[in-house]
Design a protein around this motif. Structure first.
Motif, PDB file in Angstrom:
ATOM      1  N   ILE A   3      61.039  68.237  43.879  1.00 14.37           N
ATOM      2  CA  ILE A   3      62.173  68.628  44.728  1.00 14.37           C
ATOM      3  C   ILE A   3      61.889  69.960  45.408  1.00 14.37           C
ATOM      4  CG2 ILE A   3      64.618  69.270  44.786  1.00 14.37           C
ATOM      5  CD1 ILE A   3      65.109  67.473  42.417  1.00 14.37           C
ATOM      6  N   GLN A  26      69.435  74.923  36.057  1.00 18.07           N
ATOM      7  CA  GLN A  26      69.381  73.463  36.133  1.00 18.07           C
ATOM      8  C   GLN A  26      68.687  72.842  34.915  1.00 18.07           C
ATOM      9  OE1 GLN A  26      70.585  71.164  38.761  1.00 18.07           O
ATOM     10  NE2 GLN A  26      71.807  73.041  38.834  1.00 18.07           N
ATOM     11  N   MET A  33      60.346  71.961  40.672  1.00 18.20           N
ATOM     12  CA  MET A  33      61.173  72.410  41.794  1.00 18.20           C
ATOM     13  C   MET A  33      60.502  73.578  42.506  1.00 18.20           C
ATOM     14  SD  MET A  33      65.112  72.412  40.356  1.00 18.20           S
ATOM     15  CE  MET A  33      64.790  73.614  39.062  1.00 18.20           C
ATOM     16  N   HIS A  90      66.364  69.136  49.298  1.00 19.16           N
ATOM     17  CA  HIS A  90      67.798  69.438  49.302  1.00 19.16           C
ATOM     18  C   HIS A  90      68.033  70.694  50.131  1.00 19.16           C
ATOM     19  CE1 HIS A  90      71.582  71.198  47.373  1.00 19.16           C
ATOM     20  NE2 HIS A  90      71.973  70.130  48.038  1.00 19.16           N
ATOM     21  N   TYR A 103      70.449  68.435  40.070  1.00 16.17           N
ATOM     22  CA  TYR A 103      69.166  67.893  40.519  1.00 16.17           C
ATOM     23  C   TYR A 103      68.649  66.790  39.603  1.00 16.17           C
ATOM     24  CZ  TYR A 103      69.062  71.605  43.946  1.00 16.17           C
ATOM     25  OH  TYR A 103      69.380  72.424  45.005  1.00 16.17           O
ATOM     26  N   TYR A 107      68.014  63.157  41.272  1.00 13.69           N
ATOM     27  CA  TYR A 107      66.632  62.685  41.300  1.00 13.69           C
ATOM     28  C   TYR A 107      66.483  61.397  40.497  1.00 13.69           C
ATOM     29  CZ  TYR A 107      61.556  62.630  40.994  1.00 13.69           C
ATOM     30  OH  TYR A 107      60.239  62.245  41.079  1.00 13.69           O
ATOM     31  N   LEU A 162      70.357  64.582  48.584  1.00 12.59           N
ATOM     32  CA  LEU A 162      68.956  64.742  48.205  1.00 12.59           C
ATOM     33  C   LEU A 162      68.195  63.680  48.989  1.00 12.59           C
ATOM     34  CD1 LEU A 162      67.085  66.322  46.188  1.00 12.59           C
ATOM     35  CD2 LEU A 162      67.219  64.288  44.729  1.00 12.59           C
TER      36      LEU A 162
END
Length: 209
Positions: A3, A26, A33, A90, A103, A107, A162
């Motif tokens: 991500i 998160q 990420m 995102h 997330y 995802y 997303l």
């Protein structure tokens, strides 16, 4: 990278660390990420706040892009997108918040349904009646069903979604740079319409300040 989180940041010194903290907290693995902060001609201490945050939390993969003159959110997102390496993207506003599972839930849902787009619920703090809270996780592929479910014609905010990065790239979808307001509604309507399918993710919550 799974991500890429793109944050246009203009004079948001009071809020940017709160937003970055949402990412730090998160439940999705930090190693999967990356955060791309586009410092859009800031005249306050936003760049300093981002720098200090990245020093304090080196496990958060933060990349800063900086320009001296303000270019606006569309240019900021388009430019940052060129540097993104994530499977999904995102677009996060610098003064909003998300819940801790945001997330991970988006995802996982997108991967399970092989969706171009996963859609979060959102709460509008100033205008609660404009909130869109999903009650069920549903996969939609019929264009009109997708448009109706997301209400993208009214709530075309890019931060609700997303989005698979190669879907954006192969369709050459970019944010319009000649609009001062609702600049993300046009691109998001196209994204929703042309996506292979979308998945609604009720427990992923974005809070619009």
């Amino acid at each position: 990278m799974k991500i890429s989180i793109i944050i246009p940041a203009y004079n948001c010194e009071k809020y940017i660390c709160q937003t970055l903290d949402c990412i730090r907290m998160q439940t999705f693995p930090k190693k999967d990420m990356e955060v791309i902060v586009f410092l859009d001609g800031c005249t306050d201490s936003t760049p300093f706040e981002v720098f200090e945050f990245s020093k304090k939390y080196p496990d958060i993969n933060i990349k800063s892009l900086k320009v001296s003159e303000k270019q606006g959110p569309s240019n900021a997102r388009n430019c940052a997108l060129r540097y993104a390496t994530g499977e999904y993207v995102h677009f996060f506003d610098a003064d909003d918040v998300i819940n801790q599972d945001f997330y991970r839930l988006l995802y996982e849902a997108a991967k399970k349904a092989d969706s171009d787009i996963a859609v979060a619920s959102f709460s509008h703090e100033r205008f609660p009646n404009d909130s869109v809270i999903f009650t069920d996780s549903i996969v939609l592929s019929v264009p009109q069903d997708k448009l109706n479910a997301t209400k993208v014609d009214k709530h075309g905010f890019s931060w609700r979604y997303l989005i698979k990065r190669n879907f954006l790239q192969k369709n050459h979808f970019l944010f319009p740079t000649d609009m001062k307001y609702c600049e993300d509604m046009l691109i998001m309507t196209k994204c929703i319409y042309y996506s292979n399918n979308i998945v609604l993710v009720p427990k992923a919550l974005y809070v619009y300040k």
